[in-house]
Design a protein around this motif. Structure first.
Motif, short mmCIF file in Angstrom:
data_model
loop_
_atom_site.label_atom_id
_atom_site.label_comp_id
_atom_site.label_asym_id
_atom_site.label_seq_id
_atom_site.Cartn_x
_atom_site.Cartn_y
_atom_site.Cartn_z
N UNK A 12 0.81 -1.21 0.00
CA UNK A 12 0.00 0.00 0.00
C UNK A 12 0.85 1.26 0.00
N UNK A 13 2.05 1.16 0.52
CA UNK A 13 2.93 2.33 0.57
C UNK A 13 3.25 2.90 -0.79
N UNK A 14 3.10 2.12 -1.86
CA UNK A 14 3.39 2.62 -3.20
C UNK A 14 2.49 3.82 -3.54
N UNK A 15 1.30 3.84 -2.95
CA UNK A 15 0.38 4.96 -3.20
C UNK A 15 0.29 5.93 -2.04
N UNK A 16 0.79 5.54 -0.87
CA UNK A 16 0.72 6.40 0.31
C UNK A 16 1.91 7.35 0.38
N UNK A 17 3.11 6.79 0.25
CA UNK A 17 4.30 7.64 0.28
C UNK A 17 5.30 7.26 -0.80
N UNK A 18 4.85 6.46 -1.76
CA UNK A 18 5.72 6.00 -2.84
C UNK A 18 5.45 6.72 -4.15
N UNK A 19 5.88 6.12 -5.24
CA UNK A 19 5.81 6.78 -6.54
C UNK A 19 4.40 7.05 -7.08
N UNK A 20 3.37 6.41 -6.53
CA UNK A 20 2.01 6.66 -7.00
C UNK A 20 1.26 7.66 -6.13
N UNK A 21 1.96 8.33 -5.25
CA UNK A 21 1.32 9.29 -4.34
C UNK A 21 0.60 10.39 -5.11
N UNK A 22 1.23 10.98 -6.12
CA UNK A 22 0.58 12.05 -6.88
C UNK A 22 -0.69 11.55 -7.56
N UNK A 23 -0.65 10.35 -8.11
CA UNK A 23 -1.82 9.78 -8.76
C UNK A 23 -2.95 9.57 -7.74
N UNK A 24 -2.59 9.07 -6.56
CA UNK A 24 -3.58 8.81 -5.51
C UNK A 24 -4.27 10.10 -5.06
N UNK A 25 -3.52 11.20 -5.06
CA UNK A 25 -4.07 12.48 -4.61
C UNK A 25 -5.08 13.09 -5.59
N UNK A 26 -5.15 12.58 -6.81
CA UNK A 26 -6.09 13.10 -7.81
C UNK A 26 -7.49 12.60 -7.47
N UNK A 27 -8.39 13.51 -7.22
CA UNK A 27 -9.76 13.13 -6.82
C UNK A 27 -10.68 12.91 -8.02
N UNK A 28 -10.43 13.59 -9.12
CA UNK A 28 -11.27 13.48 -10.30
C UNK A 28 -10.94 12.19 -11.05
N UNK A 29 -11.93 11.28 -11.21
CA UNK A 29 -11.65 9.98 -11.86
C UNK A 29 -11.12 10.12 -13.29
N UNK A 30 -11.62 11.10 -14.06
CA UNK A 30 -11.14 11.28 -15.43
C UNK A 30 -9.68 11.72 -15.42
N UNK A 31 -9.34 12.65 -14.56
CA UNK A 31 -7.94 13.10 -14.47
C UNK A 31 -7.05 11.97 -13.98
N UNK A 47 12.14 -3.53 -3.99
CA UNK A 47 12.75 -3.21 -2.69
C UNK A 47 11.86 -3.66 -1.54
N UNK A 48 10.55 -3.49 -1.68
CA UNK A 48 9.63 -3.87 -0.60
C UNK A 48 9.59 -5.38 -0.42
N UNK A 49 9.56 -6.14 -1.52
CA UNK A 49 9.59 -7.60 -1.42
C UNK A 49 10.89 -8.07 -0.78
N UNK A 50 12.01 -7.51 -1.22
CA UNK A 50 13.31 -7.90 -0.65
C UNK A 50 13.34 -7.58 0.85
N UNK A 51 12.85 -6.41 1.22
CA UNK A 51 12.86 -6.01 2.64
C UNK A 51 12.02 -6.97 3.48
#
Length: 113
Positions: free
Chosen positions: A48-67, A87-91
């Motif tokens: 889940x961290x990929x969207x919370x503080x990882x590379x998908x954070x900006x995408x997750x912050x978009x509220x408009x479904x079309x955007x 990295x997460x799997x290895x960790x």
């Protein structure tokens, strides 16, 4: 033995977390009477961290479904996501006592990451 989840996920209070109690207990019981197989019902690790503080954070912050749908997933972002997952799997899989349990007990897992 059957397990679902790993005992730690996004939202876990890290100050209150007492450590890998599940895996300590699994190894304790396995040493007393070995398990034939370990069946994981999902969430063996958490990504889940990929969207919370990882590379998908900006995408997750978009509220408009079309955007959100139109957000560019270019090769650079793909590489950053691949690196995050690797990295997460290895960790997780090298962390004790989870690593020992996975190395000693045959397993069948449902992957839902």
């Amino acid at each position: 033995m059957f397990h679902s989840c790993n005992g730690f996920s996004v939202g876990t209070d890290v100050d209150a977390w007492s450590g890998p109690a599940l895996w300590n207990d699994v190894l304790r019981m396995h040493s007393a009477q070995p398990f034939h197989v370990m069946i994981g019902g999902g969430d063996q690790i958490y990504n889940d961290g990929v969207r919370v503080d990882g590379p998908l954070r900006q995408w997750t912050d978009i509220k408009n479904p079309k955007k959100r749908r139109d957000y560019p997933f270019n090769e650079e972002l793909r590489a950053r996501c691949d690196e995050y997952y690797f990295d997460n799997y290895v960790r997780w899989y090298s962390a004790e006592p989870f690593a020992t349990a996975n190395g000693q007990i045959p397993q069948l897992n449902i992957w839902d990451d």
